[in-house]
Write an enzyme that holds these catalytic residues in place. Structure first.
Site, mmCIF file in Angstrom:
data_model
loop_
_atom_site.group_PDB
_atom_site.id
_atom_site.type_symbol
_atom_site.label_atom_id
_atom_site.label_comp_id
_atom_site.label_asym_id
_atom_site.label_seq_id
_atom_site.Cartn_x
_atom_site.Cartn_y
_atom_site.Cartn_z
ATOM 1 N N ARG A 178 -0.962 -1.550 -7.103
ATOM 2 C CA ARG A 178 -1.263 -2.679 -6.202
ATOM 3 C C ARG A 178 -2.285 -3.601 -6.855
ATOM 4 N NH1 ARG A 178 -1.544 -4.300 -0.669
ATOM 5 N NH2 ARG A 178 -3.630 -4.709 0.127
ATOM 6 N N TYR A 193 -9.665 -8.745 -6.938
ATOM 7 C CA TYR A 193 -8.635 -8.694 -7.966
ATOM 8 C C TYR A 193 -8.690 -9.854 -8.943
ATOM 9 C CZ TYR A 193 -6.771 -5.317 -4.653
ATOM 10 O OH TYR A 193 -6.618 -4.247 -3.807
ATOM 11 N N LYS A 224 -1.899 -2.772 7.961
ATOM 12 C CA LYS A 224 -3.016 -2.260 8.745
ATOM 13 C C LYS A 224 -3.056 -2.940 10.103
ATOM 14 C CE LYS A 224 -6.098 -0.768 5.025
ATOM 15 N NZ LYS A 224 -7.443 -0.910 4.416
ATOM 16 N N HIS A 283 -2.625 2.858 -5.886
ATOM 17 C CA HIS A 283 -3.489 1.696 -5.654
ATOM 18 C C HIS A 283 -3.675 0.880 -6.929
ATOM 19 C CE1 HIS A 283 -6.506 -0.850 -3.825
ATOM 20 N NE2 HIS A 283 -7.265 -0.649 -4.888
ATOM 21 N N ARG A 312 0.836 -1.193 0.000
ATOM 22 C CA ARG A 312 0.000 0.000 0.000
ATOM 23 C C ARG A 312 0.876 1.251 0.000
ATOM 24 N NH1 ARG A 312 -2.108 -3.560 3.921
ATOM 25 N NH2 ARG A 312 -4.227 -4.318 3.472
ATOM 26 N N HIS A 355 -4.117 -8.997 3.299
ATOM 27 C CA HIS A 355 -5.560 -9.044 3.551
ATOM 28 C C HIS A 355 -5.864 -10.029 4.675
ATOM 29 C CE1 HIS A 355 -6.653 -7.569 -0.767
ATOM 30 N NE2 HIS A 355 -6.434 -6.576 0.061
#
Length: 296
Positions: free
Chosen positions: A243, A275, A170, A240, A146, A266
């Site tokens: 990515r 994706y 995250k 993004h 990211r 994720h």
């Protein structure tokens, strides 16, 4: 501050990033200001749904998109859930709220040829900034990290010998991502340029400005748009999308969905499955080749 305990909860327990916490704070403050002006209430703890609905109408009237409004209401809903959890209120005013409808937009990844054009054909300047810009694009595409992960990447987390980088994702979750040969070569070149600048401030971050300061969101976006605008007609040219391209190209070339999930950081497969959609051009090729009515 009225929201401090909630913001502390987001930081300490939920492990949200500082940027995300600021966004929550701004959304709550926005409703608080509206509530004070329209209903003369200095606190939003005991606001009722009719007040929130009035705020939604106000936001629509001033041209705020449904997507942004939904995000603001989501922040508000999280706050009320926290108040409910801590027995501060007895009912969540948003318990029956339904999100506003939004248009679904398809974000197309860059094609492999577009990526190749930028990374192999662009004449990047032979100096610190030229090498830095190229490495930023290389790492975004070759690792799928990211934008914020790239900005926060520290020197100590690059292991050239083991060909990996450690990324803090995250909720401060760590993951290791392998580096390909071309990326390692660029890292070494960039670090040589970086060392020669002799920064007055000892910056532990990998990517910095020519003055030695940590790079920032808008700079990474401008770099991506600048170089891809020359070779791509895609409407959106952002970090993004690199990515997105990383994940799409891996999956198109046979990568396992679970492996891509781990590389992207994720927590669930549902987030990664976004994706799995192929590019329009690839779908056209498959359609022309496979459809029984397109033979002959």
């Amino acid at each position: 501050m009225e929201f401090q305990s909630f913001l502390d909860y987001l930081s300490l327990e939920k492990k949200y990033s500082e940027k995300t916490i600021v966004a929550y704070k701004n959304d709550l403050q926005s409703f608080k200001s509206f509530n004070l002006k329209e209903f003369s209430q200095n606190s939003i703890k005991n606001a009722v749904y009719s007040q929130i609905r009035s705020w939604i109408v106000f936001l629509v009237d001033i041209g705020i998109t449904n997507k942004t409004i939904n995000r603001k209401i989501s922040s508000l809903n999280s706050y009320y859930k926290f108040l409910l959890k801590t027995d501060t209120i007895s009912k969540n005013p948003l318990s029956s709220h339904k999100a506003l409808k939004t248009k679904s937009t398809i974000q197309l990844p860059f094609s492999e040829s577009e990526i190749d054009e930028v990374l192999n054909s662009v004449n990047f300047q032979d100096n610190f900034e030229g090498c830095r810009d190229r490495l930023i694009l290389e790492i975004l595409y070759s690792t799928g990290i990211r934008r914020q992960e790239l900005i926060n990447l520290e020197l100590k987390n690059i292991d050239v010998n083991n060909k990996t980088i450690k990324v803090l994702g995250k909720r401060k979750k760590e993951r290791y991502i392998p580096l390909i040969k071309s990326t390692i070569i660029l890292i070494k070149q960039y670090l040589d340029f970086r060392e020669k600048l002799n920064f007055k401030v000892n910056n532990e971050y990998v990517f910095v400005t020519s003055k030695g300061k940590k790079i920032y969101d808008n700079l990474v976006y401008r770099i991506t748009k600048k170089y891809f605008s020359k070779y791509s007609t895609k409407q959106k040219k952002s970090p993004h999308i690199l990515r997105h391209s990383f994940a799409t190209h891996l999956l198109n070339n046979g990568a396992d969905l679970n492996s891509v999930k781990d590389l992207l950081g994720h927590t669930s497969l549902a987030a990664t499955q976004v994706y799995t959609n192929r590019s329009i051009e690839e779908m056209k090729k498959v359609f022309k080749k496979s459809h029984p009515r397109n033979k002959g």
